[in-house]
Motif scaffolding. Structure first.
Motif, PDB file in Angstrom:
ATOM      1  N   ALA A  25      -2.024  -8.836 -40.248  1.00 30.51           N
ATOM      2  CA  ALA A  25      -0.285  -7.599 -40.299  1.00 30.51           C
ATOM      3  C   ALA A  25      -0.734  -6.061 -41.115  1.00 30.51           C
ATOM      4  N   GLU A  26      -1.459  -5.829 -42.199  1.00 32.15           N
ATOM      5  CA  GLU A  26      -1.017  -5.369 -42.743  1.00 32.15           C
ATOM      6  C   GLU A  26      -2.248  -4.336 -42.489  1.00 32.15           C
ATOM      7  N   LYS A  27      -3.246  -4.238 -41.460  1.00 30.60           N
ATOM      8  CA  LYS A  27      -3.867  -3.577 -40.283  1.00 30.60           C
ATOM      9  C   LYS A  27      -3.087  -3.163 -39.207  1.00 30.60           C
ATOM     10  N   LEU A  28      -1.927  -3.282 -38.913  1.00 27.14           N
ATOM     11  CA  LEU A  28      -1.819  -2.712 -37.403  1.00 27.14           C
ATOM     12  C   LEU A  28      -0.696  -1.848 -37.819  1.00 27.14           C
ATOM     13  N   SER A  29      -0.772  -0.727 -37.192  1.00 27.94           N
ATOM     14  CA  SER A  29       0.495   0.439 -37.123  1.00 27.94           C
ATOM     15  C   SER A  29       1.789  -0.105 -36.541  1.00 27.94           C
ATOM     16  N   LEU A  30       2.599   0.645 -37.341  1.00 28.82           N
ATOM     17  CA  LEU A  30       3.680   0.482 -36.855  1.00 28.82           C
ATOM     18  C   LEU A  30       4.137   1.644 -35.434  1.00 28.82           C
ATOM     19  N   THR A  31       4.115   2.503 -36.339  1.00 27.57           N
ATOM     20  CA  THR A  31       4.017   4.041 -35.423  1.00 27.57           C
ATOM     21  C   THR A  31       4.010   3.908 -33.944  1.00 27.57           C
ATOM     22  N   GLN A  32       1.931   3.288 -33.851  1.00 28.05           N
ATOM     23  CA  GLN A  32       1.908   2.460 -32.619  1.00 28.05           C
ATOM     24  C   GLN A  32       2.446   1.776 -31.614  1.00 28.05           C
ATOM     25  N   ASN A  33       2.930   1.159 -32.822  1.00 28.69           N
ATOM     26  CA  ASN A  33       3.643  -0.727 -31.406  1.00 28.69           C
ATOM     27  C   ASN A  33       4.847   0.077 -31.375  1.00 28.69           C
ATOM     28  N   ALA A  34       5.617   0.137 -32.149  1.00 28.94           N
ATOM     29  CA  ALA A  34       7.613   0.998 -31.873  1.00 28.94           C
ATOM     30  C   ALA A  34       7.298   1.367 -31.081  1.00 28.94           C
TER      31      ALA A  34
ATOM     32  N   GLY B 119       6.192  -3.913 -23.769  1.00 25.58           N
ATOM     33  CA  GLY B 119       7.299  -3.977 -24.595  1.00 25.58           C
ATOM     34  C   GLY B 119       7.412  -5.366 -25.043  1.00 25.58           C
ATOM     35  N   CYS B 120       7.088  -6.763 -25.144  1.00 27.89           N
ATOM     36  CA  CYS B 120       6.908  -7.835 -25.258  1.00 27.89           C
ATOM     37  C   CYS B 120       6.172  -8.093 -26.344  1.00 27.89           C
ATOM     38  N   VAL B 121       5.006  -7.134 -25.546  1.00 26.09           N
ATOM     39  CA  VAL B 121       3.572  -7.139 -27.460  1.00 26.09           C
ATOM     40  C   VAL B 121       4.529  -6.610 -27.999  1.00 26.09           C
ATOM     41  N   GLY B 122       4.548  -4.871 -28.082  1.00 21.01           N
ATOM     42  CA  GLY B 122       4.969  -4.039 -28.735  1.00 21.01           C
ATOM     43  C   GLY B 122       6.726  -5.205 -30.072  1.00 21.01           C
ATOM     44  N   VAL B 123       7.325  -6.208 -29.340  1.00 21.53           N
ATOM     45  CA  VAL B 123       7.950  -6.136 -29.731  1.00 21.53           C
ATOM     46  C   VAL B 123       7.143  -7.479 -30.746  1.00 21.53           C
ATOM     47  N   VAL B 124       6.633  -8.120 -30.347  1.00 20.29           N
ATOM     48  CA  VAL B 124       5.825  -9.200 -31.059  1.00 20.29           C
ATOM     49  C   VAL B 124       5.373  -8.229 -31.851  1.00 20.29           C
ATOM     50  N   GLN B 125       4.425  -7.266 -31.972  1.00 21.84           N
ATOM     51  CA  GLN B 125       3.948  -6.710 -33.193  1.00 21.84           C
ATOM     52  C   GLN B 125       4.601  -6.376 -33.929  1.00 21.84           C
ATOM     53  N   VAL B 126       5.897  -5.355 -34.059  1.00 17.08           N
ATOM     54  CA  VAL B 126       6.256  -4.869 -35.145  1.00 17.08           C
ATOM     55  C   VAL B 126       7.026  -6.017 -35.639  1.00 17.08           C
ATOM     56  N   SER B 127       7.393  -7.047 -34.902  1.00 16.30           N
ATOM     57  CA  SER B 127       8.347  -8.086 -35.523  1.00 16.30           C
ATOM     58  C   SER B 127       7.031  -9.038 -37.195  1.00 16.30           C
ATOM     59  N   ARG B 128       5.759  -9.197 -36.458  1.00 21.62           N
ATOM     60  CA  ARG B 128       5.041  -9.306 -37.315  1.00 21.62           C
ATOM     61  C   ARG B 128       4.894  -8.480 -38.547  1.00 21.62           C
ATOM     62  N   ILE B 129       4.682  -6.653 -37.988  1.00 25.39           N
ATOM     63  CA  ILE B 129       4.953  -5.719 -38.805  1.00 25.39           C
ATOM     64  C   ILE B 129       5.955  -6.194 -40.306  1.00 25.39           C
ATOM     65  N   TYR B 130       6.602  -6.725 -40.242  1.00 27.36           N
ATOM     66  CA  TYR B 130       8.031  -6.025 -40.466  1.00 27.36           C
ATOM     67  C   TYR B 130       8.391  -7.984 -41.010  1.00 27.36           C
ATOM     68  N   MET B 131       7.856  -9.053 -40.740  1.00 26.61           N
ATOM     69  CA  MET B 131       7.289 -10.309 -40.970  1.00 26.61           C
ATOM     70  C   MET B 131       6.858  -9.657 -42.800  1.00 26.61           C
ATOM     71  N   TYR B 132       5.781  -9.469 -42.162  1.00 27.97           N
ATOM     72  CA  TYR B 132       4.630  -9.204 -43.267  1.00 27.97           C
ATOM     73  C   TYR B 132       5.131  -8.540 -44.745  1.00 27.97           C
ATOM     74  N   ARG B 133       6.370  -7.132 -44.485  1.00 27.50           N
ATOM     75  CA  ARG B 133       6.176  -6.693 -45.165  1.00 27.50           C
ATOM     76  C   ARG B 133       7.369  -6.788 -46.415  1.00 27.50           C
ATOM     77  N   LYS B 134       8.330  -7.622 -45.251  1.00 29.01           N
ATOM     78  CA  LYS B 134       9.883  -8.977 -46.139  1.00 29.01           C
ATOM     79  C   LYS B 134       8.766  -9.984 -46.728  1.00 29.01           C
TER      80      LYS B 134
END
Length: 179
Positions: free
Chosen positions: A84-93, A124-139
């Motif tokens: 998750a730390e290597k994923l781009s938030l802006t791209q997935n959003a 959109g589903c893929v984007g939701v999953v990835q953004v939620s992964r980024i959020y959970m990692y940063r949380k």
């Protein structure tokens, strides 16, 4: 042997494609015109004929756009294995937003394109999953949900400011070239 199988397929399918294009051929002694069909006549014929003459058929962009857009969905799914730390938030959003917006839009436009709506829904589903992964990692790093949300908001604002700065620079460069 393989060339013979392809040759047989070509000969067997030629009849279906020839009949599918029959309404578009010129009649002897007439100008170019389309033949009319009775109501429900497009339901008759082979699968190839219906796909060829459909308003969202094989010969239109309404068919090929969803086919090509599946590459984005597959790329997003392949990112499920990345940390998750290597994923781009802006791209997935952006993937999440375009998937949500265009899913609805594909059902409004005429002809209604269900194939494109389906691919946008999964995007959109893929984007939701990835953004939620980024959020959970940063949380997990911050220890609180507010810190993770503020960090994500800060990154989005910085990305938007970078885009604005780049656009302003491009406008200045074009203005200087014009003078």
């Amino acid at each position: 042997m393989s060339s013979r199988v392809g040759f047989r397929f070509l000969n067997n399918s030629r009849f279906a494609f020839r009949n599918a294009t029959a309404p578009f051929r010129r009649q002897a002694g007439q100008g170019f015109r389309f033949q009319s069909t009775e109501a429900g006549a497009e339901q008759q014929g082979s699968f190839f004929q219906r796909m060829w003459t459909s308003p969202v058929g094989v010969k239109t962009v309404h068919f090929w756009a969803p086919v090509m857009k599946w590459a984005l969905v597959i790329a997003g799914i392949s990112d499920f294995n990345r940390p998750a730390e290597k994923l781009s938030l802006t791209q997935n959003a952006a993937l999440m937003g375009t998937g949500a917006i265009w899913t609805r839009w594909c059902l409004i436009i005429k002809p209604r394109n269900v194939l494109l709506a389906a691919v946008n829904f999964f995007l959109g589903c893929v984007g939701v999953v990835q953004v939620s992964r980024i959020y959970m990692y940063r949380k997990g790093l911050e220890g609180s949900a507010e810190g993770a949300a503020k960090d994500m908001e800060k990154e989005a604002v910085e990305s938007a400011k970078g885009v604005v700065t780049a656009a302003e620079g491009a406008v200045k460069a074009v203005g200087e070239k014009a003078n």
